[in-house]
Design a protein around this motif. Sequence first.
Motif, mmCIF file in Angstrom:
data_model
loop_
_atom_site.group_PDB
_atom_site.id
_atom_site.type_symbol
_atom_site.label_atom_id
_atom_site.label_comp_id
_atom_site.label_asym_id
_atom_site.label_seq_id
_atom_site.Cartn_x
_atom_site.Cartn_y
_atom_site.Cartn_z
ATOM 1 N N UNK A 43 0.844 -1.193 0.000
ATOM 2 C CA UNK A 43 0.000 0.000 0.000
ATOM 3 C C UNK A 43 0.880 1.243 0.000
ATOM 4 N N UNK A 44 0.542 2.222 -0.815
ATOM 5 C CA UNK A 44 1.322 3.457 -0.884
ATOM 6 C C UNK A 44 0.557 4.589 -0.209
ATOM 7 N N UNK A 45 1.303 5.547 0.297
ATOM 8 C CA UNK A 45 0.741 6.675 1.032
ATOM 9 C C UNK A 45 1.357 7.965 0.493
ATOM 10 N N UNK A 46 0.916 8.412 -0.674
ATOM 11 C CA UNK A 46 1.571 9.569 -1.312
ATOM 12 C C UNK A 46 1.450 10.856 -0.513
ATOM 13 N N UNK A 47 0.275 11.129 0.030
ATOM 14 C CA UNK A 47 0.100 12.389 0.765
ATOM 15 C C UNK A 47 0.961 12.404 2.020
ATOM 16 N N UNK A 48 0.907 11.308 2.783
ATOM 17 C CA UNK A 48 1.685 11.252 4.021
ATOM 18 C C UNK A 48 3.178 11.329 3.730
ATOM 19 N N UNK A 49 3.630 10.593 2.725
ATOM 20 C CA UNK A 49 5.059 10.597 2.416
ATOM 21 C C UNK A 49 5.533 11.965 1.935
ATOM 22 N N UNK A 50 4.689 12.674 1.183
ATOM 23 C CA UNK A 50 5.064 14.019 0.740
ATOM 24 C C UNK A 50 5.229 14.958 1.932
ATOM 25 N N UNK A 51 4.313 14.883 2.872
ATOM 26 C CA UNK A 51 4.416 15.758 4.036
ATOM 27 C C UNK A 51 5.597 15.368 4.908
ATOM 28 N N UNK A 52 5.865 14.077 5.008
ATOM 29 C CA UNK A 52 7.032 13.635 5.774
ATOM 30 C C UNK A 52 8.323 14.105 5.119
ATOM 31 N N UNK A 53 8.355 14.141 3.781
ATOM 32 C CA UNK A 53 9.533 14.659 3.083
ATOM 33 C C UNK A 53 9.696 16.150 3.336
ATOM 34 N N UNK A 54 8.601 16.876 3.295
ATOM 35 C CA UNK A 54 8.663 18.324 3.544
ATOM 36 C C UNK A 54 9.214 18.599 4.939
ATOM 37 N N UNK A 55 8.801 17.772 5.913
ATOM 38 C CA UNK A 55 9.240 17.963 7.291
ATOM 39 C C UNK A 55 10.578 17.281 7.573
ATOM 40 N N UNK A 56 11.110 16.564 6.573
ATOM 41 C CA UNK A 56 12.374 15.868 6.768
ATOM 42 C C UNK A 56 12.264 14.657 7.663
ATOM 43 N N UNK A 57 11.084 14.017 7.668
ATOM 44 C CA UNK A 57 10.849 12.901 8.580
ATOM 45 C C UNK A 57 10.659 11.578 7.863
#
Length: 708
Positions: free
Chosen positions: A203-217
């Motif tokens: 399962x992929x989580x594009x929205x969550x992963x994008x926000x985690x990338x923005x926050x460096x997490x």
Amino acid sequence: MDRQPSSSTEVVVVEEEAISLSKPIEETEIAKEVDVVRIQLTTEELIAKSIAPVKTQYLRPPPQRSDAVDNVDGGNKKSVSSNVTKEKKSKRQMKRERQQEQKSALHICPAVAKSGNVGACRYGLKCRYSHDLEAYKVQKPADIEGTCPFLNYEGPCPYGLACRFSSTHRLEVPADPSEFREKSSEVNGLKKDVQKLLWKNKMSFPKADDQLKVLGLLNKSKTKDVEVKEKAGDEPVLNGSCAECEVIDPEVEVIDLEVDVSMKECCPEVPVEEGILDNALAVDHPQPSKKAKIAVINKCGSNEKDNGLDPLKEGSQDIHAQTEVQVSPTDTYYSEADKSLKIHPREKKLVDFRGKLYLAPLTTVGNLPFRRVCKTLGADITCGEMAMCTNLLQGQASEWALLRRHSSEDLFGVQICGAYPDTVARAVELIDRECQVDFIDINMGCPIDIVVNKGAGSSLLTKPMRIKNIIQSASATVDKPVTVKVRTGYFEGRNRIDSLISDISHWGASAVTIHGRSRQQRYSKLADWDYIYQCARKAPDTLQVLGNGDVFSYLDWNKHTSECPELSACMIARGSLIKPWLFTEIKEQRHWDISSGERLNILKDFSRFGLEHWGSDTKGVETTRHFLLEWLSYAYRYIPVGLLDVIPQRLNWRQPSYCGRNDLETLMASDSAADWVKISELLLGKVPEGFTFAPKHKSNAYDKAENG
């Protein structure tokens, strides 16, 4: 006229003498002590010692109990030593018992039981259930008194011959549709295709992963895995897109796509939410091209929150709306498309908690049937039981069952618990995608050791930066309100939420519920409402603050809401378990001297709701009985209004041994698990042979070796 003690005496002394309602105590010693001091002390002195001032004519000596306790076994009592505990079965023994149960004729195939036809099962001889109808009819337990809970619904009973009320089934369907009740419905079930993807970790989580990338997490190990796949020639999955499939999603058309990764085909295994277009830029590739010219059309309607496109306006000449996104080769974690994913706080759908009666999420006992009971008695907002994010992401059906929502729950939220921003953000996105909820609550106050030891729950109170990352990533991932539930602090005397209250709002939370105790206190002593008021006054106007702790009457509700106007509402937790009609009392501003018959009717409603939820076959009946007994292990603490010298009852009062105004009221006041089983037998028939019950929360009861 009932006497009311002075508030000063009550508050000062009760705080010194209050004890935990959940902490195991030697009940025989307490009962004797309460009985002795009850005779010697005045009403005011009793209240100061947290002993309920029951009228003298209703008092009775505590029951004489020896070192042996009563064990419920098939409805028969037998003496068992008090130091005997329930034998713990090994996994091999439990597996053997399950296999023997499957071979039994009582383990009838659901399809065969529903239709009464052996050929109805599509698996035939490969079915793991029994198909012997005649043997099942011989061994089936006797029907329970009452009517089938599905009798007045349109269509036959879904359990057929397996229903424990099968003798009441209609032979002919009435022609008049008005005879049927409106069929209740439940949503938020786990779909099989989604569960398989979670099992396989696909399962992929594009929205969550994008926000985690923005926050460096974003988890670095995941990024490395993607890079390895790309070097090997494998294309990463893009929310269901891959180059190995030959099926193109007819709902989505991709036009003039010039990127490093081919996205011309869509994997059929991953479901795409109807009417929502997944963001084509949510790919984890380390070196995107300098220019990515993307034009995507969703035939079901575009979603500006997902792809940054403005919705198509009426009269627009170019329905194939296009957008060009310039991606910097040096900025791999942040782009214009990433910015568009974050929802502005003004665009979020808000839930107004002000003045509403909020039923707290309650582990085990806050199940769907209990919430339905509370809705009929006046609750405005309901919330599901706490679900662990890791279990949800693993596709555990038992954990997803905690997210179920009934059609009567018009304002409903789910509560999740996690230790890290990535698991919480992905769980939030998954819930938003698969479930119908009005808000998502993150538990940061759970005091249970198994949760705290994993870094979740109250453990987060010692990690403010972790709290920040969790709230920011979760609130930016979805457009639904994200709320938080906390305690005053981790250690007693070291409150810290007041220093974080403004930040919690800035991080993206819409509301915060403060339980007025620390993690170290658990449920001992009274809740610190003065500190809750202090936090509510410090909170910005955009953050709704709710208080939680010891609300047990409409006077408590009025006191807290009037003393602190900044407080939006009060969350009602244990008080609803002891008397669920508390919601009615608050709305009608009265003390309800409810009769034993009215209380039994509430239990009947719960039993009916439970049979509709868990099933009317033998397994469903026993599951309903189990959760009914869990509830009764709290409900016996209620003392009727007409029996008290001073009203209302306080949540920390210990009740002396007393008798009710009739036999049923006396039975409901019993702290013996054997008596709780008797009440369940009035509603769900005799217990099966070998039945035992031990409350999950280890309530104070005499029969505690096997029965609580």
